[in-house]
Design an enzyme around this catalytic site. Structure first.
Site, short mmCIF file in Angstrom:
data_model
loop_
_atom_site.label_atom_id
_atom_site.label_comp_id
_atom_site.label_asym_id
_atom_site.label_seq_id
_atom_site.Cartn_x
_atom_site.Cartn_y
_atom_site.Cartn_z
CB THR A 13 -4.32 -5.03 5.40
OG1 THR A 13 -4.36 -6.71 5.25
CG2 THR A 13 -3.21 -4.81 6.65
CB SER A 59 -0.89 0.09 0.99
OG SER A 59 -2.18 -0.79 0.58
CE LYS A 76 -8.66 -6.27 3.99
NZ LYS A 76 -9.06 -6.72 3.15
N GLY A 136 -3.69 -10.74 -9.57
CA GLY A 136 -4.32 -9.29 -8.68
C GLY A 136 -3.72 -7.99 -8.03
CG ASN A 168 -10.63 -2.36 1.56
OD1 ASN A 168 -11.64 -1.56 2.12
ND2 ASN A 168 -10.22 -2.34 0.35
CG ASP A 216 -11.06 -6.04 -0.51
OD1 ASP A 216 -9.56 -4.70 -0.99
OD2 ASP A 216 -10.62 -6.48 0.34
CB ALA A 268 -14.47 -20.58 1.51
P1 ATR Z 1 -9.40 -13.95 3.21
O1 ATR Z 1 -9.31 -14.27 4.76
O2 ATR Z 1 -8.00 -12.76 3.34
O3 ATR Z 1 -9.66 -14.37 2.36
P2 ATR Z 1 -7.73 -16.39 5.01
O4 ATR Z 1 -8.59 -16.86 5.15
O5 ATR Z 1 -5.87 -16.69 5.16
O6 ATR Z 1 -7.00 -15.58 3.74
O7 ATR Z 1 -7.96 -17.65 3.62
C1 ATR Z 1 -8.55 -17.54 2.27
C2 ATR Z 1 -9.05 -19.40 2.54
O8 ATR Z 1 -7.65 -20.26 2.05
C3 ATR Z 1 -9.27 -20.02 3.07
O9 ATR Z 1 -10.68 -21.05 2.97
C4 ATR Z 1 -8.41 -21.34 3.62
O10 ATR Z 1 -9.12 -22.27 3.25
P3 ATR Z 1 -9.61 -22.55 5.51
O11 ATR Z 1 -11.65 -21.90 5.14
O12 ATR Z 1 -9.49 -24.31 5.04
O13 ATR Z 1 -8.67 -22.04 6.30
C5 ATR Z 1 -7.32 -21.01 2.41
N1 ATR Z 1 -6.34 -21.57 2.71
C6 ATR Z 1 -5.82 -21.36 3.21
N2 ATR Z 1 -4.35 -21.85 2.62
C7 ATR Z 1 -4.39 -23.27 2.33
C8 ATR Z 1 -4.15 -24.58 2.17
N3 ATR Z 1 -2.20 -24.55 2.44
N4 ATR Z 1 -4.72 -25.34 1.96
C9 ATR Z 1 -6.02 -25.39 1.07
N5 ATR Z 1 -6.77 -23.93 1.57
C10 ATR Z 1 -6.26 -22.95 1.85
#
Ligand code: ATR
Length: 273
Positions: A64, A21, A68, A234, A89, A104, A127
């Site tokens: 961030t 940022s 959030k 991204g 955000n 976002d 998710a």
């Molecule tokens: P954000 O909230 O910023 O979107 P996050 O919560 O760290 O980021 O991760 C986003 C997604 O990536 C989550 O759904 C996570 O899966 P889980 O719901 O099972 O926690 C997924 N994710 C993170 N690391 C992963 C990995 N090593 N393999 C598969 N999925 C992963």
């Protein structure tokens, strides 16, 4: 040049070692001749950060992980969109009040601006918080959603809000996806050899979007490109969400397309030095 009139802006989160940022904001401020500087303030607690924001009369705050959702109770005003997503955000401080937004959504809309979504099959991988913002946008466009996530319960929770169905890895080849989006950190620096799905799933007529911007082209996008798919990095989303933050703060329209190349040049320059 920093003067006694320069406005201090902030990005807040913890940790903040990898935030881009400051690079994005300071490049745009310089280009638009805005007398401000954005600096990173990493702190594990939100309350002292809010006190600092109010004491120092900060103009714009980029928010961030992990704040959030945690900032919402401190806001005087918050958009319906951000409230619905439980994610802010961006905070703008004006007339001694804190206003919360979620840009976002604008970032995702910009990244997918050339992609048909109505009634199209979209595979969402992950998710977490980013998937929520994506689900919100895709529901608005009436896309058909397929959710693939390591923890199925989290996908089911998002399905109850945004619709669609959960899909298992084994069933991926049974559906033709028009759009595939990665919202997980798989493939992010330094783990650049990871990709969330096997390369056989990519097809020529797809659009494939990775929310990761470091590296600019992930293994996921490289595989999609080899299959002939259209790819979206991204970085497009990151730049668009940041420019919308500045537009809200300055209370004027700033066209992302005018600044996208300049910002991308700044990122490329940083990488080469
Ligand atoms: P954000 O909230 O910023 O979107 P996050 O919560 O760290 O980021 O991760 C986003 C997604 O990536 C989550 O759904 C996570 O899966 P889980 O719901 O099972 O926690 C997924 N994710 C993170 N690391 C992963 C990995 N090593 N393999 C598969 N999925 C992963």
């Amino acid at each position: 040049m920093i003067t006694q009139k320069t406005t201090l802006n902030m990005v807040i989160g913890f940790p903040l070692d990898h935030t881009q940022s400051p690079l994005l904001h300071n490049t745009v401020y310089q280009h638009l001749k805005i007398d401000a500087v954005l600096m990173a303030f990493a702190h594990p607690e939100i309350a002292p950060l809010i006190s600092a924001i109010k004491t120092l009369n900060v103009g714009l705050i980029a928010v961030t992980m992990p704040f959030k959702e945690a900032v919402i109770p401190y806001l005087d005003v918050c958009t319906e969109e951000a409230k619905n997503l439980s994610a802010v955000n961006t905070i703008i401080q004006k007339n001694d009040a804190l206003h919360g937004y979620n840009t976002d959504i604008t970032g995702i809309e910009y990244a997918l601006r050339n992609v048909a979504l109505h009634q199209k099959n979209v595979l969402i991988i992950g998710a977490g918080g980013a998937s929520r913002a994506l689900g919100y946008v895709l529901k608005k466009h009436q896309a058909q959603l397929f959710w693939l996530n390591r923890t199925k319960e989290k996908a089911l929770s998002l399905i109850s809000t945004f619709g669609g169905q959960a899909i298992d890895r084994e069933a991926l080849h049974e559906i033709h996806f028009d759009v595939i989006v990665n919202t997980t950190p798989l493939g992010m620096h330094p783990n650049i050899d990871q990709s969330p799905i096997p390369h056989e799933i990519f097809k020529q007529d797809q659009t494939v979007f990775d929310m990761i911007y470091n590296p600019l082209e992930t293994k996921f996008l490289k595989q999609a490109k080899i299959a002939g798919a259209t790819t979206v990095s991204g970085i497009d989303m990151f730049i668009a969400q940041g420019i919308q933050q500045i537009a809200l703060w300055q209370n004027k329209n700033i066209h992302t397309t005018d600044i996208e190349q300049l910002a991308k040049k700044a990122f490329a320059l940083k990488r080469s030095t």
